[in-house]
Write a protein that holds these residues in place. Structure first.
Motif, mmCIF file in Angstrom:
data_model
loop_
_atom_site.group_PDB
_atom_site.id
_atom_site.type_symbol
_atom_site.label_atom_id
_atom_site.label_comp_id
_atom_site.label_asym_id
_atom_site.label_seq_id
_atom_site.Cartn_x
_atom_site.Cartn_y
_atom_site.Cartn_z
ATOM 1 N N ASN A 169 0.796 -1.229 0.000
ATOM 2 C CA ASN A 169 0.000 0.000 0.000
ATOM 3 C C ASN A 169 0.827 1.277 0.000
ATOM 4 O OD1 ASN A 169 -2.600 -1.226 -0.090
ATOM 5 N ND2 ASN A 169 -2.276 -1.903 2.006
ATOM 6 N N SER A 174 -2.442 7.038 0.026
ATOM 7 C CA SER A 174 -2.811 5.649 0.239
ATOM 8 C C SER A 174 -2.858 5.355 1.734
ATOM 9 C CB SER A 174 -1.778 4.740 -0.439
ATOM 10 O OG SER A 174 -2.085 3.390 -0.242
ATOM 11 N N GLY A 203 -4.947 0.729 1.157
ATOM 12 C CA GLY A 203 -4.615 1.327 -0.124
ATOM 13 C C GLY A 203 -5.323 2.629 -0.426
ATOM 14 N N SER A 204 -5.360 2.963 -1.726
ATOM 15 C CA SER A 204 -5.848 4.278 -2.145
ATOM 16 C C SER A 204 -7.345 4.465 -1.922
ATOM 17 C CB SER A 204 -5.506 4.520 -3.622
ATOM 18 O OG SER A 204 -6.094 3.510 -4.424
#
Length: 195
Positions: free
Chosen positions: A77, A180, A185-186
């Motif tokens: 990530n 992120s 994550g994003s």
């Protein structure tokens, strides 16, 4: 707690992850994607941050090699780990980087935000995300306490134990926004909550 050369660890560790960047297995997926938010105001010489500290309770199962699982997830990530160790037993903050602390083994009592700040107990499986300037200090810990420390790509930490100068404050405002979340994550919580 045995001290290690954190920068030396980073060089070897990041190289070893190059081939396993996307290898987090399904049983290493975060169990919770909604963090608690702790809003800390400037406190004495501690600058803290306008962005909230994010605390993921029981984010990962405390089974198997949790330290390695955290390292894989953080790397995937965009938050490559730079060390394995503990939390310093003195009040400090980082002016050059945001920080994620993955609690892999044991438990500890911390204080966030500087002297007289927010007490916090953490346990294996918890993950704490500290924006630049956030004060933190270990008060006590179990003998087996192990933390994974990670930072957004191309960020390098420093240790500050005094009030920031005007130049340091200006520099802190220029630390890159992490796009992120270290766990998810994003599309995760951090980019939505740090606005």
């Amino acid at each position: 707690m045995t001290p290690i050369d954190r920068r030396q660890f980073a060089t070897g560790f990041v190289a070893s992850l190059a081939t396993t960047k996307n290898s987090a297995s399904a049983n290493e997926s975060p169990q919770t994607a909604t963090p608690e938010q702790l809003h800390l105001k400037p406190n004495g010489w501690m600058p803290n941050s306008p962005w909230p500290v994010l605390l993921y309770r029981n984010a990962l199962p405390s089974t198997g090699d949790l330290a390695s699982a955290m390292e894989r997830i953080f790397t995937t990530n965009g938050w490559p780990p730079q060390w394995r160790n503990g939390v310093y037993p003195f009040h400090h903050y980082h002016s050059t980087a945001h920080e994620v602390l993955g609690f892999a083994v044991g438990h500890a009592d911390l204080v966030l935000g500087g002297e007289g700040g927010e007490p916090l107990s953490v346990h294996s499986g918890d993950v704490l995300v500290l924006p630049t300037g956030t004060g933190h200090c270990r008060i006590s810990a179990s003998d087996d306490f192990l933390v994974i420390g990670a930072y957004p790509e191309n960020e390098h930490w420093d240790i500050c134990r005094t009030a920031p100068s005007p130049e340091t404050l200006a520099s802190m405002r220029k630390v890159r926004f992490p796009h992120s979340d270290p766990l998810t994550g994003s599309s995760g919580a951090l980019p939505k909550l740090w606005i």
